[in-house]
Write a protein that holds these residues in place. Sequence first.
Motif, mmCIF file in Angstrom:
data_model
loop_
_atom_site.group_PDB
_atom_site.id
_atom_site.type_symbol
_atom_site.label_atom_id
_atom_site.label_comp_id
_atom_site.label_asym_id
_atom_site.label_seq_id
_atom_site.Cartn_x
_atom_site.Cartn_y
_atom_site.Cartn_z
ATOM 1 N N ALA A 1 11.228 7.157 -9.042
ATOM 2 C CA ALA A 1 11.218 8.594 -9.302
ATOM 3 C C ALA A 1 9.945 9.252 -8.787
ATOM 4 O O ALA A 1 9.905 10.477 -8.609
ATOM 5 N N GLY A 2 8.910 8.473 -8.537
ATOM 6 C CA GLY A 2 7.661 9.016 -8.045
ATOM 7 C C GLY A 2 7.563 9.076 -6.537
ATOM 8 O O GLY A 2 6.494 9.399 -5.997
ATOM 9 N N PHE A 3 8.676 8.763 -5.830
ATOM 10 C CA PHE A 3 8.713 8.755 -4.372
ATOM 11 C C PHE A 3 9.752 9.759 -3.874
ATOM 12 O O PHE A 3 10.714 10.065 -4.588
ATOM 13 N N PRO A 4 9.617 10.258 -2.647
ATOM 14 C CA PRO A 4 10.701 11.064 -2.075
ATOM 15 C C PRO A 4 11.999 10.260 -2.045
ATOM 16 O O PRO A 4 11.984 9.028 -1.921
ATOM 17 N N GLY B 1 5.285 17.265 -1.845
ATOM 18 C CA GLY B 1 3.883 17.111 -2.213
ATOM 19 C C GLY B 1 3.700 16.504 -3.593
ATOM 20 O O GLY B 1 4.449 16.796 -4.526
ATOM 21 N N GLY B 2 2.689 15.668 -3.740
ATOM 22 C CA GLY B 2 2.371 15.028 -5.007
ATOM 23 C C GLY B 2 3.076 13.706 -5.233
ATOM 24 O O GLY B 2 2.712 12.954 -6.149
ATOM 25 N N LEU C 1 0.828 -1.198 0.000
ATOM 26 C CA LEU C 1 0.000 0.000 0.000
ATOM 27 C C LEU C 1 0.868 1.256 0.000
ATOM 28 O O LEU C 1 1.782 1.389 0.817
ATOM 29 N N ILE C 2 0.551 2.174 -0.899
ATOM 30 C CA ILE C 2 1.225 3.468 -0.937
ATOM 31 C C ILE C 2 0.162 4.565 -0.933
ATOM 32 O O ILE C 2 -0.989 4.349 -1.306
ATOM 33 N N ALA C 3 0.564 5.746 -0.491
ATOM 34 C CA ALA C 3 -0.345 6.887 -0.398
ATOM 35 C C ALA C 3 0.312 8.093 -1.061
ATOM 36 O O ALA C 3 1.536 8.251 -1.008
ATOM 37 N N ARG C 4 -0.516 8.946 -1.670
ATOM 38 C CA ARG C 4 0.025 10.146 -2.321
ATOM 39 C C ARG C 4 0.006 11.332 -1.352
ATOM 40 O O ARG C 4 -1.004 11.610 -0.707
ATOM 41 N N ARG C 5 1.157 12.014 -1.274
ATOM 42 C CA ARG C 5 1.253 13.190 -0.414
ATOM 43 C C ARG C 5 0.442 14.339 -1.016
ATOM 44 O O ARG C 5 0.421 14.521 -2.232
ATOM 45 N N PRO C 6 -0.229 15.117 -0.179
ATOM 46 C CA PRO C 6 -1.043 16.216 -0.710
ATOM 47 C C PRO C 6 -0.172 17.309 -1.308
ATOM 48 O O PRO C 6 0.979 17.495 -0.903
ATOM 49 N N PRO C 7 -0.714 18.057 -2.275
ATOM 50 C CA PRO C 7 0.054 19.179 -2.824
ATOM 51 C C PRO C 7 0.226 20.273 -1.778
ATOM 52 O O PRO C 7 -0.558 20.401 -0.837
#
Length: 337
Positions: free
Chosen positions: A122-125, A39-40, A28-34
Motif C-alpha cells: 500500500a505504500g508503493f504506486p 508523491g510520498g 533498496l527503495i526510495a521515497r518519491r518527493p512530494p
Amino acid sequence: MSSTSATPDRQIIHVAAGALVDPDGRVLIARRPPGVHQGGLWEFPGGKLEPGEAPSQGLARELHEELGIQVRRFRPLIRVHHDYGDRHVRLDVYRVDAFEGDPVGREGQPLAWVRPDDMDAAGFPAADRPIISALRLPSRYLITGDDPRDPAAFAARLDRALAAGIRIVQLRAHALSDRDYGRLAERLYPICRAAGARLLLNRDWSRDPALAATLPGDGVHLSARMLQRLQTRPVAADRLVGASCHSAAELALAQRLQLDYALLSPVLPTRSHPGAATLGWAGFSALVEPVGLPVYALGGLGPQHLAISHASGAQGIAAISGLWSADAEGGVGAVGG
C-alpha cells in the motif's frame, strides 16, 4: 492493477527500474518527493528512458544519476504495464545483484533497505506492486513427482531438493485420497518450514472448498479448470495463490483475480506429452508481455533454462523431473495441472 494497452490519446511513459539486492536479501527503495505524481510513496529507483535508449542502458544511466553507483550484474525481473488513466506506464524492471559504490540519494530522496516480505504494497504506486510479488518469489518452482504413497521416500527426495536450494514447492499428488493427502502435507510442511521454503497445496478444491483452510501450507495452486470457475481470489492475501495457465485469456483472468503468480505451459516438448504443441520461447514471451504478475515457464525445463526464461519475461522455471532431486540435470519436465 490494469494491463490494458495504451491508446493514442494517452501519454506513454517507458521506465527502467532496478531492484538492488544486498547479500542479506534486502532491497533498496526510495521515497518519491512530494508534489509529483504518486508523491510520498516508495518506489524502486529508476526513471524514464531517453529517446532511442534501450531499457538496460537506461537502467545503468538512471542508477548512476540517482544513486551514484555502477551496475555490474543484473537480469530482467518483470515487465509491468499500468494504466493510471491520464498516463500509461511501461516498467522494465531488473534485479541488480552486483554494483560498485555505496548508494546515496543524490537527488535528496530518502533511501531504505527492506526485505521483500516486509514491504507494505500500500505504500508503493500500484504499478510497483507486482515487482514486490516478483521479489518475494524464487526463480525455481518445484512440482512434486513420483509416487507419494511412500511418504518416507517422498520426504527424503524433498529433503534433497530443499538442500539444493528449492524454496517453493507445489504438493501435487492427485492419486491420493483427501485424508492421505492431508497426512502427507502434515509431514512435509515442517520440512519446508525448516528450510525456509513455502509449501503450496494442489487439490481439486471445488470438491471441498473448506479443505484448504484445514491443511498446513502457505497457499494453494489451482488448475486451469478451477481458475475458470472463480469470480474472486479464493484465499486471503496473507497466503499465496497461483494457477496453471495455457492461454492469454487464462493469464488475464489470473491477473484480474489478483493471484500471486501463474505457471504457463507447455514451453518445450515433455516426456509426458510427446508430440503436443508447444509455445516455444517466442510464444511464451508474447503471452507474458502484457501480464502484470510473475509467470513461471513450465514444460520440458530444468535449471539450464533459467537464463533464457528470464530473458523471455519469466519469473523463472517450474518443473517436476528437472528439479525433483538434488542431482537433477533438468531438460525433461511435466505439464502441471
